[in-house]
Design an enzyme around this catalytic site. Structure first.
Site, PDB file in Angstrom:
ATOM      1  N   CYS A 198       0.857  -1.175   0.000  1.00 33.24           N
ATOM      2  CA  CYS A 198       0.000   0.000   0.000  1.00 33.24           C
ATOM      3  C   CYS A 198       0.893   1.224   0.000  1.00 33.24           C
ATOM      4  O   CYS A 198       2.089   1.124   0.266  1.00 33.24           O
ATOM      5  CB  CYS A 198      -0.902  -0.005   1.234  1.00 33.24           C
ATOM      6  SG  CYS A 198      -2.296   1.141   1.079  1.00 33.24           S
ATOM      7  N   CYS A 234      -0.169   4.233   1.680  1.00 35.82           N
ATOM      8  CA  CYS A 234      -0.604   5.246   2.658  1.00 35.82           C
ATOM      9  C   CYS A 234       0.441   5.628   3.699  1.00 35.82           C
ATOM     10  O   CYS A 234       0.466   6.760   4.165  1.00 35.82           O
ATOM     11  CB  CYS A 234      -1.912   4.842   3.330  1.00 35.82           C
ATOM     12  SG  CYS A 234      -1.811   3.337   4.302  1.00 35.82           S
ATOM     13  N   CYS A 262      -4.016   5.992  -0.046  1.00 30.60           N
ATOM     14  CA  CYS A 262      -3.443   4.710  -0.464  1.00 30.60           C
ATOM     15  C   CYS A 262      -3.042   4.696  -1.930  1.00 30.60           C
ATOM     16  O   CYS A 262      -2.640   3.661  -2.464  1.00 30.60           O
ATOM     17  CB  CYS A 262      -4.445   3.589  -0.183  1.00 30.60           C
ATOM     18  SG  CYS A 262      -4.893   3.502   1.568  1.00 30.60           S
ATOM     19  N   LYS A 305     -12.119  -5.292   2.231  1.00 28.86           N
ATOM     20  CA  LYS A 305     -11.586  -4.386   3.247  1.00 28.86           C
ATOM     21  C   LYS A 305     -12.521  -3.189   3.359  1.00 28.86           C
ATOM     22  O   LYS A 305     -12.739  -2.470   2.386  1.00 28.86           O
ATOM     23  CB  LYS A 305     -10.182  -3.932   2.859  1.00 28.86           C
ATOM     24  CG  LYS A 305      -9.598  -2.910   3.816  1.00 28.86           C
ATOM     25  CD  LYS A 305      -8.174  -2.545   3.448  1.00 28.86           C
ATOM     26  CE  LYS A 305      -7.644  -1.476   4.381  1.00 28.86           C
ATOM     27  NZ  LYS A 305      -6.269  -1.080   4.031  1.00 28.86           N
ATOM     28  N   ARG A 357      -3.522   3.807  12.431  1.00 22.86           N
ATOM     29  CA  ARG A 357      -3.056   5.000  11.719  1.00 22.86           C
ATOM     30  C   ARG A 357      -2.105   5.813  12.583  1.00 22.86           C
ATOM     31  O   ARG A 357      -1.223   6.487  12.066  1.00 22.86           O
ATOM     32  CB  ARG A 357      -4.247   5.814  11.214  1.00 22.86           C
ATOM     33  CG  ARG A 357      -4.976   5.011  10.134  1.00 22.86           C
ATOM     34  CD  ARG A 357      -6.132   5.731   9.512  1.00 22.86           C
ATOM     35  NE  ARG A 357      -6.847   4.805   8.628  1.00 22.86           N
ATOM     36  CZ  ARG A 357      -8.012   5.059   8.083  1.00 22.86           C
ATOM     37  NH1 ARG A 357      -8.615   6.208   8.312  1.00 22.86           N
ATOM     38  NH2 ARG A 357      -8.590   4.167   7.297  1.00 22.86           N
ATOM     39  N   ARG A 417     -11.146   7.423   3.464  1.00 21.15           N
ATOM     40  CA  ARG A 417     -10.895   6.362   2.494  1.00 21.15           C
ATOM     41  C   ARG A 417     -12.178   5.749   1.930  1.00 21.15           C
ATOM     42  O   ARG A 417     -12.164   4.687   1.339  1.00 21.15           O
ATOM     43  CB  ARG A 417     -10.075   5.248   3.150  1.00 21.15           C
ATOM     44  CG  ARG A 417      -8.759   5.689   3.750  1.00 21.15           C
ATOM     45  CD  ARG A 417      -7.756   4.545   3.731  1.00 21.15           C
ATOM     46  NE  ARG A 417      -6.682   4.664   4.694  1.00 21.15           N
ATOM     47  CZ  ARG A 417      -5.724   5.591   4.663  1.00 21.15           C
ATOM     48  NH1 ARG A 417      -5.722   6.509   3.716  1.00 21.15           N
ATOM     49  NH2 ARG A 417      -4.783   5.597   5.581  1.00 21.15           N
ATOM     50  N   GLU A 424     -16.273  -8.640  -4.398  1.00 20.68           N
ATOM     51  CA  GLU A 424     -14.864  -8.220  -4.294  1.00 20.68           C
ATOM     52  C   GLU A 424     -13.951  -9.455  -4.204  1.00 20.68           C
ATOM     53  O   GLU A 424     -12.905  -9.520  -4.835  1.00 20.68           O
ATOM     54  CB  GLU A 424     -14.657  -7.368  -3.031  1.00 20.68           C
ATOM     55  CG  GLU A 424     -15.054  -5.908  -3.177  1.00 20.68           C
ATOM     56  CD  GLU A 424     -13.938  -5.059  -3.797  1.00 20.68           C
ATOM     57  OE1 GLU A 424     -12.932  -5.618  -4.259  1.00 20.68           O
ATOM     58  OE2 GLU A 424     -14.086  -3.824  -3.814  1.00 20.68           O
ATOM     59  N   LYS A 457     -11.616  -7.922   6.326  1.00 23.12           N
ATOM     60  CA  LYS A 457     -11.032  -6.990   7.295  1.00 23.12           C
ATOM     61  C   LYS A 457     -11.965  -5.821   7.507  1.00 23.12           C
ATOM     62  O   LYS A 457     -12.418  -5.241   6.518  1.00 23.12           O
ATOM     63  CB  LYS A 457      -9.687  -6.510   6.760  1.00 23.12           C
ATOM     64  CG  LYS A 457      -9.021  -5.447   7.602  1.00 23.12           C
ATOM     65  CD  LYS A 457      -7.816  -4.895   6.905  1.00 23.12           C
ATOM     66  CE  LYS A 457      -7.250  -3.784   7.752  1.00 23.12           C
ATOM     67  NZ  LYS A 457      -6.252  -3.018   7.081  1.00 23.12           N
ATOM     68  N   SER A 473      -6.522  -3.128  14.616  1.00 21.99           N
ATOM     69  CA  SER A 473      -6.003  -2.355  15.749  1.00 21.99           C
ATOM     70  C   SER A 473      -7.080  -1.920  16.739  1.00 21.99           C
ATOM     71  O   SER A 473      -6.890  -2.002  17.952  1.00 21.99           O
ATOM     72  CB  SER A 473      -5.241  -1.141  15.229  1.00 21.99           C
ATOM     73  OG  SER A 473      -6.067  -0.331  14.419  1.00 21.99           O
ATOM     74  N   TYR A 503      -2.723  -8.618  16.564  1.00 17.52           N
ATOM     75  CA  TYR A 503      -1.728  -8.060  17.488  1.00 17.52           C
ATOM     76  C   TYR A 503      -1.679  -8.869  18.773  1.00 17.52           C
ATOM     77  O   TYR A 503      -0.758  -8.719  19.570  1.00 17.52           O
ATOM     78  CB  TYR A 503      -2.066  -6.587  17.782  1.00 17.52           C
ATOM     79  CG  TYR A 503      -2.187  -5.787  16.500  1.00 17.52           C
ATOM     80  CD1 TYR A 503      -1.047  -5.334  15.848  1.00 17.52           C
ATOM     81  CD2 TYR A 503      -3.433  -5.537  15.912  1.00 17.52           C
ATOM     82  CE1 TYR A 503      -1.143  -4.646  14.643  1.00 17.52           C
ATOM     83  CE2 TYR A 503      -3.541  -4.854  14.711  1.00 17.52           C
ATOM     84  CZ  TYR A 503      -2.389  -4.414  14.086  1.00 17.52           C
ATOM     85  OH  TYR A 503      -2.485  -3.753  12.885  1.00 17.52           O
TER      86      TYR A 503
HETATM   87  C1  PBG Z   1      -3.441   0.148   4.748  1.00 16.06           C
HETATM   88  C2  PBG Z   1      -3.735  -0.668   5.940  1.00 16.06           C
HETATM   89  C3  PBG Z   1      -4.480  -0.281   7.044  1.00 16.06           C
HETATM   90  C4  PBG Z   1      -4.509  -1.344   7.926  1.00 16.06           C
HETATM   91  C5  PBG Z   1      -3.766  -2.359   7.357  1.00 16.06           C
HETATM   92  N1  PBG Z   1      -3.309  -1.933   6.110  1.00 16.06           N
HETATM   93  C6  PBG Z   1      -5.083   1.021   7.406  1.00 16.06           C
HETATM   94  C7  PBG Z   1      -6.030   1.711   6.575  1.00 16.06           C
HETATM   95  O1  PBG Z   1      -6.583   1.199   5.607  1.00 16.06           O
HETATM   96  O2  PBG Z   1      -6.227   2.881   6.900  1.00 16.06           O
HETATM   97  C8  PBG Z   1      -5.226  -1.346   9.239  1.00 16.06           C
HETATM   98  C9  PBG Z   1      -4.858  -2.393  10.188  1.00 16.06           C
HETATM   99  C10 PBG Z   1      -5.334  -2.187  11.575  1.00 16.06           C
HETATM  100  O3  PBG Z   1      -6.152  -1.312  11.896  1.00 16.06           O
HETATM  101  O4  PBG Z   1      -4.860  -2.957  12.414  1.00 16.06           O
HETATM  102  N2  PBG Z   1      -2.151   0.100   4.331  1.00 16.06           N
END
Ligand code: PBG
Length: 332
Positions: free
Chosen positions: A126, A128, A136, A201, A211, A223, A239, A254, A280, A319
């Site tokens: 990605c 971002c 992204c 996603k 973030r 996004r 998708e 996700k 997260s 995590y």
């Molecule tokens: C984008 C990406 C994100 C996460 C994994 N890959 C963040 C987003 O789309 O803003 C989020 C993972 C998480 O919240 O643990 N590269």
């Protein structure tokens, strides 16, 4: 019939198999194991850096020199894989740090593979974390331009594979990204590198803590123009279907917890290995409640991971991986 008409007593005695832990263990339908967990790592420049991430207690940004010890710890716990995110020292409009041969993730891949060739190193594909605007993809006229982003994603994936990544995981949610990356890997000398596609996603508020960890919050807008709208489930199946047609080897849903229905439907419909990302914000919620003494952290964490598995995930990115592996080694 569950009640004997003569005596009026129940026929089905579910409780017979619940009386002891040995019995419960024998008939358990879902078993969690460290072998199916993937541990996300945030890598930064510098030396001797272990920057604690406040909104993700227990997680840190790590510098390259910290990675061999991390690999050893994961091996000891039986966790086979990591998912790498990089925090570059500089950002620009094109996210060039994402596909630099000596980019932070490329260096991290080399360091980890050198420390433990058996550790599976998966890289997030990605832009971002690398773009000055935090989106992204490439921004044109205030919008993320899908097709102009594809070549940058393919360069990123190829450079990661060339650095030694075992698998690439595109997460930018650009249409056609899996096909473009598959083609670039095949033509670029990495035909054996599998793609784990962040297929479904969602544009989720549960990414908030990430973030902060990855320093990747968008500087304007959000996004929602490229990630999925949370109310949609049928669209997730489309998708996933598209990513499979484009050459994905593993597909992902996700976040995980608020989308267990999507995970279950994907499991029913598709036979590819299915991954779930326990993101997260899901982690942060448990940590915050546990810190307040409001929840039994160990039981809640294992319950959540088991639920993700029960819903249909073969692979869980979390995590919680290290603590879960420890808890699974010493069942209470
Ligand atoms: C984008 C990406 C994100 C996460 C994994 N890959 C963040 C987003 O789309 O803003 C989020 C993972 C998480 O919240 O643990 N590269």
């Amino acid at each position: 019939m569950s009640v004997d008409p003569q005596s009026g007593s129940p026929v089905d005695r579910f409780r017979r198999l619940r009386r002891t832990e040995a019995l419960r263990r024998l008939v358990r339908e879902t078993r969690l194991s460290p072998e199916e967990l993937v541990y996300p790592l945030f890598v930064v420049g510098g030396q001797g850096v272990r920057n604690a991430i406040p909104s993700m207690p227990g997680q840190s940004q790590l510098s390259l020199d910290q990675l061999p010890a991390e690999a050893a710890e994961l091996r000891a716990l039986g966790i086979p894989a990591v998912l790498l995110f990089g925090i570059p020292s500089t950002k620009d409009e094109q996210g060039s740090g994402a596909y630099a041969a000596d980019g932070i993730v490329q260096q991290a891949v080399r360091a980890l593979k050198q420390a433990d060739p058996d550790l599976l190193v998966i890289t997030d594909v990605c832009l971002c974390e690398y773009t000055s605007h935090g989106h992204c993809g490439v921004v044109k006229d205030g919008e993320v331009d899908n097709d102009a982003t594809l070549p940058l994603l393919t360069r990123t994936a190829l450079s990661q594979a060339q650095a030694g990544a075992d698998m690439v995981a595109p997460s930018a949610m650009m249409d056609g990204q899996v096909a473009a990356i598959r083609q670039a890997l095949d033509e670029g000398g990495s035909p054996h590198t599998p793609i784990m596609a962040y297929a479904a996603k969602y544009a989720s508020a549960f990414y908030g803590p990430f973030r902060e960890a990855a320093e990747s919050a968008p500087q304007f807008g959000d996004r929602r123009g490229y990630q999925m709208d949370p109310p949609n489930a049928r669209e997730a199946l489309r998708e996933i279907e598209a990513d499979i047609a484009e050459g994905a080897d593993i597909v992902m849903v996700k976040p995980a917890l608020a989308y267990l229905d999507v995970l279950a439907r994907a499991r029913e419909r598709f036979d590819l290995p299915l991954a779930a990302y326990n993101v997260s914000g899901e982690y942060a919620m448990i940590k915050a409640a546990a810190a307040n003494g409001w929840l039994d952290e160990r039981r809640v964490t294992l319950e959540v991971l088991t639920a993700i598995k029960r819903a249909g995930a073969d692979i869980i990115i979390t995590y919680h991986a290290k603590e879960a592996a420890r808890w699974l080694q010493s069942p209470s």
